[in-house]
Motif scaffolding. Structure first.
Motif, short mmCIF file in Angstrom:
data_model
loop_
_atom_site.label_atom_id
_atom_site.label_comp_id
_atom_site.label_asym_id
_atom_site.label_seq_id
_atom_site.Cartn_x
_atom_site.Cartn_y
_atom_site.Cartn_z
N ARG A 121 -42.49 -36.04 -24.62
CA ARG A 121 -43.31 -34.85 -24.28
C ARG A 121 -42.45 -33.78 -23.62
O ARG A 121 -41.32 -34.04 -23.21
CB ARG A 121 -44.46 -35.27 -23.38
N ARG A 122 -43.02 -32.61 -23.55
CA ARG A 122 -42.35 -31.52 -22.85
C ARG A 122 -43.17 -31.21 -21.61
O ARG A 122 -44.22 -30.57 -21.70
CB ARG A 122 -42.25 -30.29 -23.74
N SER A 123 -42.71 -31.69 -20.47
CA SER A 123 -43.49 -31.49 -19.25
C SER A 123 -43.41 -30.04 -18.79
O SER A 123 -42.37 -29.42 -18.87
CB SER A 123 -42.94 -32.37 -18.13
N PRO A 124 -44.55 -29.53 -18.29
CA PRO A 124 -44.54 -28.16 -17.78
C PRO A 124 -43.57 -28.02 -16.61
O PRO A 124 -43.40 -28.96 -15.82
CB PRO A 124 -45.98 -27.94 -17.32
N HIS A 125 -42.93 -26.89 -16.55
CA HIS A 125 -41.97 -26.62 -15.47
C HIS A 125 -42.02 -25.13 -15.20
O HIS A 125 -42.02 -24.34 -16.14
CB HIS A 125 -40.57 -27.06 -15.90
N PRO A 126 -42.07 -24.71 -13.96
CA PRO A 126 -42.10 -23.26 -13.69
C PRO A 126 -40.79 -22.60 -14.15
O PRO A 126 -39.74 -23.23 -14.13
CB PRO A 126 -42.26 -23.17 -12.18
N GLU A 127 -40.91 -21.36 -14.58
CA GLU A 127 -39.72 -20.62 -15.00
C GLU A 127 -39.03 -20.04 -13.77
O GLU A 127 -39.32 -18.93 -13.35
CB GLU A 127 -40.10 -19.49 -15.95
N CYS A 128 -38.15 -20.82 -13.18
CA CYS A 128 -37.43 -20.40 -11.99
C CYS A 128 -36.03 -20.00 -12.38
O CYS A 128 -35.21 -20.87 -12.70
CB CYS A 128 -37.33 -21.54 -10.98
N TYR A 129 -35.76 -18.72 -12.41
CA TYR A 129 -34.41 -18.27 -12.74
C TYR A 129 -33.83 -17.43 -11.62
O TYR A 129 -32.78 -17.71 -11.09
CB TYR A 129 -34.42 -17.50 -14.07
N ARG A 130 -34.56 -16.39 -11.28
CA ARG A 130 -34.04 -15.50 -10.25
C ARG A 130 -35.13 -15.24 -9.24
O ARG A 130 -36.30 -15.09 -9.58
CB ARG A 130 -33.59 -14.17 -10.87
N SER A 131 -34.73 -15.22 -7.98
CA SER A 131 -35.64 -14.86 -6.91
C SER A 131 -35.84 -13.35 -6.92
O SER A 131 -35.47 -12.67 -7.88
CB SER A 131 -35.03 -15.34 -5.59
N THR A 132 -36.35 -12.80 -5.86
CA THR A 132 -36.54 -11.36 -5.79
C THR A 132 -35.26 -10.65 -5.37
O THR A 132 -35.20 -9.42 -5.32
CB THR A 132 -37.64 -11.02 -4.78
N THR A 133 -34.26 -11.42 -5.03
CA THR A 133 -32.98 -10.83 -4.63
C THR A 133 -31.94 -11.10 -5.72
O THR A 133 -32.17 -11.89 -6.63
CB THR A 133 -32.48 -11.45 -3.31
N HIS A 134 -30.80 -10.44 -5.57
CA HIS A 134 -29.72 -10.65 -6.52
C HIS A 134 -28.72 -11.67 -6.00
O HIS A 134 -28.41 -11.69 -4.81
CB HIS A 134 -28.97 -9.34 -6.80
N GLY A 135 -28.22 -12.47 -6.90
CA GLY A 135 -27.19 -13.44 -6.53
C GLY A 135 -26.30 -13.71 -7.72
O GLY A 135 -26.41 -13.06 -8.76
N LEU A 136 -25.46 -14.70 -7.57
CA LEU A 136 -24.51 -14.99 -8.63
C LEU A 136 -25.20 -15.71 -9.79
O LEU A 136 -26.01 -16.60 -9.59
CB LEU A 136 -23.38 -15.87 -8.12
N VAL A 137 -24.84 -15.28 -10.98
CA VAL A 137 -25.25 -16.01 -12.18
C VAL A 137 -24.08 -16.88 -12.64
O VAL A 137 -24.26 -18.03 -13.00
CB VAL A 137 -25.65 -15.02 -13.29
N ASP A 138 -22.88 -16.31 -12.60
CA ASP A 138 -21.72 -17.07 -13.04
C ASP A 138 -20.77 -17.24 -11.86
O ASP A 138 -20.15 -16.29 -11.41
CB ASP A 138 -21.04 -16.34 -14.20
N TYR A 139 -20.67 -18.48 -11.39
CA TYR A 139 -19.85 -18.75 -10.21
C TYR A 139 -18.37 -18.65 -10.51
O TYR A 139 -17.59 -18.18 -9.68
CB TYR A 139 -20.16 -20.15 -9.67
#
Lengths: 952, 429, 191, 82
Positions: free
Chosen positions: A472-490
């Motif tokens: 099955r594909r369990s539901p998961h919230p789409e958590c990518y970015r908060s309301t602030t900016h941060g690093l995407v590529d470390y």
């Protein structure tokens, strides 16, 4: 140095009875067998492992596994070692990379001060003027900032790398529960299985689970190791899947090589790599002390390392929840658990050198030294991409899933969906059976199609349908970015802000954005970053994630050392039966294609003179030799040579030149008729293989009705040219049953006889050097005997060996051209002076229309003999012939030498037809820029153009 | 504002840094018109450069560049970014020298730093016959005033210390052709520079627009295609566009597009692969090429080693790469530099090359009026991009074949006058 | 001619691992004859094996179906002339003595399959390459003719190549065997 | 490393063979015009799809044979010309 080592944990990998010493930035540390470099250091209280690439901010543990972008270190002379996965070895010298003067005080950190100006692609927009500053200063500074470790190119050696081939019916990439179960059921179905796991132990996420997980793992391990037909490769990574299931595995746990490349032709490939946990994008997300849930679970449960003291956990899934329990069990105070499923959020982490406080979405500031995020998964679909799949995004589950796979690639485990351990292993078992069934059908086909193989002992297994119950594909919230900016590529220091800026500048497709900002281009190749980057792009363009697509993940799945890819370097060399003799008798070698040959034995000029005055012997074995038999050989020769062959008598030899279908001269040599339907053809050394394949092509595909057998005999017949005015005298002492007199054995003839007791030697009388000469083709097992006999029986005649250089001098004196040196990729037969040889009235010959066309043209270059007016000047080969008053090119010197016979320089040259008549003065520009004059000769031959010397 | 629109400079960088203001778009996504004066198929370096020079040098701005994907997504974004002009034939040398000149002034001309690095280019010779070819190239180069010379192993070692120049290797380095002006450039930036400049001059860049057919009239073949006819437009995935001039700049796909006009080409499509290592501190100062070992290598400013080789022997339109390419590459690189075996290969990729029998391009007019080609670029299209654009623009604008490309016309395959560049270009990065 | 020593391209004697797991020997002096026949000839019937298979004749000669319409006969040293004489010659048949043209090695022992798998891409599993199988393949980048010819259940491969590659190939195979306990003498080098 | 099905040897790695390119038919050299001849020499269909091509089984049976290969996918099927 504080100790973060916890009391013994149930599933820990450590052998606490061991004590491994190592250094970190010069200081002594110790750890246990089972530690990674990072876990040993973290246990000893080390928090900072590296600096960011651009801004040089301090970096700590993020994922605590192979994909951790912050844990690249130098180990001895090995750069970019993944300290998150590399197991500790006693005596390792580990240091931080790309810091100066030290990890603690890194001058590069001044870049932070100007960070706001170093936006995405900033370098494209400046440093343009003045140009000399770009070339001389800016670029040097940029190059100083290149990241990564140091290559010890001065002291490094290729070392002991290795490879092997494998042919498993089923290869399972990933030894977690689903992969192990798949391997088991495939083996039970009768397939040969290779099970590959990148960690040193099987088990995947079960390893850092609770007692139930560990119990399941123990059962699976027992089963895998007791089931026949499974080869288990741990500490090994499947790095690529190429067309037709050609699969690359890099094995690290083999004692004979640091890395060993296994190339496997796989019936069915099962991709079961699990999932890669994704970081969360928010302000301060690269501070040491910000870790993923998997990282703290691994640190605590595998390596008994306490990751912090006061933790805030942002959890969107069960892994986050489990991390909370693990933290508590390790004595870490969990200050707050923020449930992302309920909309709770983190907006920032603050601290200098380590997290000291966390800002929550609802405005709280929490004191903490550890911030744990569990915000979702990236499906590592690299191998599926390589199999042609374009995974699609599922909003509900917030990750990508495979879309369409070829029959020989299957997926199981987390990459296929979610489930309990029982459900995952059940899916694995079904996948293993299906994969085995498909692979065994392929094996059956191979057995049937391959003549050497055994007849299959059973009928073709029936095809079975894919009736697997999907995970099955369990539901998961789409958590990518908060309301602030941060690093995407470390590893590339690329932030969400950079990506949004790039989108605004028009780099609004994922590929363009990647190229402009370098996001996902670092050593991790997007394992952690790809999905977050796509999410930020979707956000910036206000479209759905599904509409963005992702970049295509290219091989390798994980970086592979050049040493492993090279393996043992096989560069075959060919040696004549006489090469040992040459080397023990002072020859200087020359590499010519694959052959090692004697260039000279000390003084090529003397060697050449000795041929003109006495007699010399040279090993010309590399000359291509083809044994041709059958009633249609003459027809074949007529087709492939420009001249005629029907009337060649038994015992005679003829020169022939070949052109390709485009009329360009391709090869030449002599061919002799040994018996009624038995010929021996010689080719140039470099052209031998190509001529053989070409003859087979014409015989098989064009004239299958002709009866000709072609057998290459190059190495079997050692070829010795005996040349010089006293060559006949020498041979008369050794040849038993052939009359060598001029009348009985004229120029351009062939005889078979016994030389120095060796029967079946082919002797032909030809003259590349321009002297009376005989070429002996001797069965190679007896060649040394013949060679030594020639020398010992001719000492009173002045016999001496000569090498390639002397031969080149002699042939140039004689004006014999060399295909590929005096001709080039455009030279037609007319250029090479073959007008007298070519027969244009044949009905069929290779390149016939182009041959005819070439002889109608008057503008093609002409090969001529040339002599500099100053006899002491030898223009270098390739010197250009120019118009006297300008730089217009009118030809070039193709061969040049000082002639010991004439005491002057001699050349062959290709010239414009206007310069080709004898007596024409031409201008040659020397390498040093001087211009000299030279005169075109009547013949190619500078010595004995009439051929009197070779016809005696 | 300059003629290229928003002007980049250190000052602007400072201002944007301070104000955190947004940068303007480099190019737009325009609505397509129903007709253009010129339609260029292929939004890579060649197509964009042709459009730019049409607008800049000839004032022809009613031009569309159509591409089935994104700008620079083909060979322009996949090559190893080497520039040089030390070719073998006088026509090759003159042509590439003009290109190198355009690269030299490109940053200023296009107001975008393309990060040209003239670091010196070494073509190694491992055999005496290779050395002879190097001499040949050097002598031709000198006569055409190109900075190019054959140097010995000691000088090679001085320029590039990581190379093993000892005489007892399997492929001893006997010398090298040294070309100081050769080097590398940031390939994507070159594409963006031309795209940005062309866009500001009014050229329409139509991305994600696939050409499905070329519409012809009056030709010998079916549907009025083929010799004797003329072009009237193109059919695209976004509708028909009429145009009296259609230019094929589609590299590896050139045959497919040209067959749409009824003009078969002397081209086969082969993948050319490349690979890059993880970054390491910079140690390789030059571009190193070995023709015999089929490898070329340079180190980027980011510290990665970038490798290329010769085209794959089997023709295909697949670009997913092969393992054997990386194996051979690594073996050959380690023959040259045994000390770097612990560097790791991080990514491999490939692009499609339009190979011609004589390793030279096919440029200019064709037997179909209004249909021009700029194809057959094989493995050397990137270095030629600027001059190809300039000469194609001149050829389109004046109707006469530009002098620099006269040797490269399509007629040579019927006249039998092939160009003799094979020796220098076969693996001659 | 028989009084003359046959000089092999390989100077080394037999190499073997102390445990008996693997051994490599030079057999270059074995008599080898190549037979090629037109499709309509009786040679195939006479030799009784097809491409991919081999059999041992009563006189000890190994007859290998080395290619379509092509056979290689392998016998003890000095048997070349007798082999040639033993063959039918009706129709279009070519018989070439390749004793001097091919180097030949014997790789044997239970580990031989793993050693060969390091340098040869062919599937050597028992069903794909059973005892008696004949095939051609690249071994360490040298084109070779191989026969699996087990001796009393000891797995054995005969590997032959163009003579001039012999020294290199022997060294390359010895190198592959090192992992299984063969000490490679220093004078055996791939260069 | 793709697998090429040699009709004599069975499936083999492509490195064991040499690809001799698109199958082209050779005009009669005695009567062909130069234009016909040069079309044969140089012009190729070069499709992105099925192509009939020749391979030489270099390390195997040493036979030339033709197969059909899809140049967009590397799928291979038997040729009607073989």
């Amino acid at each position: 140095m504080s100790s973060n080592r916890l009391p013994i944990r149930g599933g820990e990998l450590l052998d606490r009875s061991t004590n491994l010493s190592f250094t970190w930035n010069g200081r002594a540390y110790s750890g246990h067998e089972g530690d990674t470099i990072a876990s040993a250091l973290a246990a000893a209280g080390v928090e900072i492992f590296s600096r960011g690439m651009k801004y040089h901010r301090r970096r700590g543990i993020l994922t605590a596994n192979h994909w951790d972008p912050n844990l690249s270190v130098q180990v001895g002379d090995e750069p970019n070692v993944r300290a998150g996965s590399r197991r500790l070895v006693d005596g390792m010298q580990v240091s931080a990379q790309n810091v100066w003067p030290s990890l603690r005080w890194d001058l590069g950190a001044v870049n932070r001060l100007v960070g706001r100006y170093l936006s995405a692609g900033f370098y494209y927009k400046t440093f343009m003027r003045p140009q000399f500053l770009w070339h001389n200063l800016y670029q040097r500074v940029l190059r100083k900032f290149a990241p990564g470790g140091r290559v010890h190119w001065k002291t490094g050696t290729h070392g002991e790398y290795d490879k092997r081939y494998a042919h498993p019916d089923v290869l399972v990439a990933g030894g977690g529960p689903a992969g192990m179960a798949a391997a088991l059921s495939a083996a039970e179905a009768g397939a040969s299985v290779m099970l590959v796991e990148q960690e040193p132990e099987l088990g995947g996420h079960l390893r850092w689970g609770g007692p139930d997980d560990l119990a399941v793992l123990a059962d699976l391990n027992r089963a895998v190791h007791s089931t026949p037909g499974i080869e288990v490769l741990c500490d090994s990574i499947v790095t690529g899947r190429y067309d037709h299931n050609w699969v690359a595995v890099v094995q690290r746990n083999h004692e004979i090589a640091p890395e060993r490349l296994i190339k496997a032709r796989v019936g069915s490939l099962i991709v079961a790599p699990g999932l890669v946990e994704r970081p969360y994008v928010f302000a301060g997300n690269d501070l040491p002390g910000v870790m993923l849930a998997g990282a703290v679970r691994r640190l605590i449960n595998l390596w008994a390392v306490k990751p912090g003291n006061r933790a805030v956990v942002l959890s969107a899934n069960s892994e986050g929840d489990a991390a909370v329990a693990d933290l508590e069990s390790a004595g870490v105070e969990v200050v707050a658990v923020l449930d992302a499923r309920a909309g709770e959020d983190v907006v920032g982490a603050r601290g200098r050198g380590r997290v000291t406080s966390v800002q929550t979405g609802d405005g709280r500031t929490l004191k903490a030294d550890l911030l744990v995020t569990a915000t979702g998964w990236t499906a590592p679909t690299s191998l599926l991409n390589m199999a042609g799949d374009r995974p699609v995004y599922d909003r509900i589950a917030a990750r990508y899933f495979p879309q369409s796979l070829p029959d020989n690639v299957l997926v199981t485990g987390g990459i296929a969906g979610d489930g309990s351990t029982t459900e995952l292993t059940a899916h694995g078992r079904e996948t293993g059976s299906l994969a085995a069934q498909r692979a065994l059908r392929l094996r059956h086909d191979r057995l049937t199609q391959t003549p050497r193989s055994a007849t299959p002992d059973s009928a073709l297994p029936a095809a079975i349908a894919d009736n697997r119950i999907p995970l099955r594909r369990s539901p998961h919230p789409e958590c990518y970015r908060s309301t602030t900016h941060g690093l995407v590529d470390y590893s590339e220091d690329v932030s969400s802000k950079d990506l949004i800026q790039a989108t605004g500048e028009g780099f609004d497709s994922i590929e363009l954005m990647k190229r402009y900002t370098t996001v996902t281009m670092g050593p991790g190749q997007g394992k952690l970053e790809t999905v977050n980057a796509a999410a930020v792009l979707a956000e910036a363009r206000a479209v759905e994630m599904a509409d963005i697509g992702t970049t295509v993940w290219r091989p390798p799945f994980s970086p592979v050392s050049l040493g492993a890819l090279a393996g043992r370097i096989f560069e075959p060399v060919r040696r004549s039966a006489l090469q040992n003799w040459h080397e023990t008798n002072g020859a200087t070698n020359l590499l010519a294609g694959q052959w090692v040959r004697p260039d000279h034995y000390g003084d090529p000029m003397t060697e050449a003179s000795n041929v003109r005055e006495n007699v010399g012997i040279i090993d010309v074995t590399p000359l291509g030799k083809l044994d041709l038999r059958g009633p249609d050989v003459a027809n074949l020769l007529d087709l492939v040579y420009v001249n005629r062959w029907q009337k060649l008598e038994v015992g005679r030899v003829r020169y022939g030149a070949m052109v390709a279908e485009d009329g360009v001269v391709s090869d030449d040599g002599v061919t002799g008729r040994l018996a009624d339907s038995h010929y021996l053809m010689t080719t140039t050394s470099s052209g031998a293989a190509a001529v053989w394949e070409m003859l087979e092509d014409w015989l098989q595909t064009y004239r299958p009705d002709w009866e000709v057998h072609v057998t290459p005999v190059t190495g079997g017949l050692t070829s010795i040219n005996v040349a010089g005015p006293r060559s006949r005298e020498l041979l008369e002492r050794l040849v038993e049953n052939v009359d060598l007199s001029a009348g009985a054995f004229p120029y351009f003839s062939v005889r078979t006889g016994t030389v120095s007791g060796v029967q079946d030697c082919i002797i032909w009388r030809i003259g590349f050097t321009g002297e009376l000469s005989y070429e002996l083709h001797v069965p190679s097992g007896h060649a040394l005997h013949v060679w030594e006999s020639l020398l010992s029986n001719g000492s009173d005649l002045g016999v001496a060996p000569f090498g390639i250089e002397a031969q080149r001098i002699l042939r140039l004196e004689k004006g014999h051209y060399i295909v590929g040196q005096d001709t080039d990729g455009l030279s037609k037969a007319s250029t090479a002076g073959l007008g007298g040889l070519v027969k244009l009235d044949k009905a069929d010959t290779i390149g016939l229309p182009e041959l005819r066309a070439a002889f109608e043209r008057t503008d093609l270059p002409v090969l001529v003999g040339l002599q500099p007016d100053d006899p002491m000047i030898v223009p270098d080969e390739a010197c250009q012939i120019v118009e006297a008053g300008s730089n217009e090119i009118l030809g070039r010197v193709t061969s040049s030498r000082m002639s010991p016979t004439l005491g002057r320089s001699v050349c062959l040259a290709q010239v414009d037809p206007s310069l080709a008549s004898a007596g024409t003065a031409v201008t040659v520009q020397l390498v040093d820029g001087r211009r000299i004059t030279a005169t075109v000769q009547e013949h190619h031959a500078h010595v004995d153009p009439e051929g009197a010397r070779q016809r005696v | 504002m300059s003629r290229h629109g928003y002007r980049y400079s250190a000052g602007k960088l400072l201002r944007h840094g301070l104000t955190r203001g947004a940068w303007p778009r480099m190019w737009n996504r325009p609505e397509r018109r129903d007709s253009y004066d010129v339609v260029i198929i292929g939004g890579g370096l060649h197509g964009l450069a042709t459009a730019y020079y049409l607008a800049q040098n000839h004032g022809i701005t009613n031009v569309a560049v159509v591409d089935k994907g994104y700008l620079g997504g083909g060979g322009s974004g996949r090559n190893t970014a080497i520039v040089r002009s030390n070719y073998l034939t006088p026509e090759g040398v003159a042509f590439y020298d003009r290109s190198l000149h355009l690269y030299n002034t490109m940053a200023a001309d296009l107001n975008l730093n393309v990060m040209l690095s003239r670091r010196g280019h070494l073509t190694l010779a491992h055999t005496d016959s290779a050395l002879r070819t190097m001499n040949w190239r050097a002598e031709v180069n000198k006569l055409l005033d190109i900075d190019s010379a054959v140097i010995g192993p000691a000088e090679v070692k001085r320029l590039t210390p990581s190379l093993d120049v000892s005489p007892n290797t399997r492929y001893p380095i006997l010398g090298a052709l040294y070309h100081p002006p050769g080097g590398i450039v940031r390939h994507d930036a070159v594409v963006w520079g031309y795209a940005r400049a062309a866009d500001h001059l009014g050229v329409h860049l139509l991305q994600e627009t696939e050409v499905l057919d070329i519409i012809c009239d009056g030709g010998d073949g079916p549907d009025g295609k083929g010799p004797g006819g003329r072009v009237t437009g193109v059919r695209t995935s976004r509708g028909d566009i009429s145009s009296p001039v259609v230019v094929n700049c589609t590299a590896g796909w050139a045959s497919l597009i040209s067959n749409m006009a009824g003009v078969p080409l002397a081209i086969t499509t082969h993948p050319l692969q490349a690979a890059v290592t993880e970054p390491c501190k910079v140690f390789l100062p030059t571009v190193v090429v070995s023709g015999s070992l089929h490898v070329y290598v340079s180190q980027t400013d980011r510290g990665e080693l970038v490798f290329g080789a010769s085209v794959d022997p089997v023709g295909t339109y697949r670009v997913n790469g092969t393992l054997e390419f990386t194996e051979e590459l690594a073996g050959h690189v380690l023959e040259l530099m045994p000390g770097i075996s612990k560097m790791r290969l991080m990514r491999q990729w490939s692009g499609l090359c339009d190979m011609t029998p004589d390793y030279s391009p096919i440029m200019g007019h064709t037997p179909v009026e209004g249909y021009l080609v700029d194809v057959g670029w094989g493995t050397y299209g990137f270095k030629a991009g600027p001059v190809a654009g300039e000469t194609m623009a001149e050829t389109i604008a004046t109707g006469r074949t530009a002098e620099l490309i006269a040797a490269f016309t399509i007629d040579r395959f019927t006249d039998g006058d092939l160009v003799g560049e094979k020796g220098a270009a076969a693996v001659g990065h | 001619m028989s009084e003359l020593d046959f000089v092999s391209p390989v100077a080394s004697g037999a190499l073997s691992a102390s445990g008996g797991g693997i051994a490599l020997e030079d057999l270059s002096d074995r008599s080898k004859v190549l037979v090629r026949a037109g499709r309509s000839t009786a040679a195939g019937t006479h030799l009784k094996v097809t491409y991919g298979h081999s059999r041992r004749r009563r006189d000890g000669t190994l007859i290998c179906g080395s290619r379509p319409d092509e056979w290689t006969l392998i016998a003890d040293p000095g048997q070349g002339a007798e082999l040639l004489a033993s063959l039918p010659d009706e129709g279009f048949v070519s018989v070439v003595d390749i004793t001097h043209g091919r180097a030949m090695f014997r790789l044997s022992g239970p580990d031989s399959v793993d050693a060969l798998a390091k340098v040869c891409n062919i599937d050597l599993a028992d069903d794909m390459t059973p005892d008696g199988a004949v095939f051609s393949a690249s071994v360490a980048k040298v084109t070779c003719d191989l026969v699996r010819s087990d001796v009393a259940d000891r797995r054995t491969y005969l590997i032959s190549c163009e003579r001039s590659f012999g020294r290199f190939l022997f060294a390359a195979i010895a190198d592959a065997c090192a992992e299984f306990g063969i000490d490679v003498p220093e004078d055996i080098s791939m260069h | 490393m793709i697998v090429v099905p040699c009709p004599n040897c069975g499936p083999r790695n492509s490195s064991d063979l040499r690809n001799a390119g698109e199958l082209v038919s050779r005009p009669d050299p005695d009567t062909a015009s130069l234009t016909e001849w040069r079309s044969y020499l140089y012009l190729r269909e070069n499709p992105a799809g099925w192509v009939t091509e020749t391979w030489y089984c270099r390390t195997g049976c040493r036979r030339y044979f033709t197969i059909e290969r899809n140049t967009a996918t590397n799928e291979i099927r038997d040729s009607e010309n073989s």
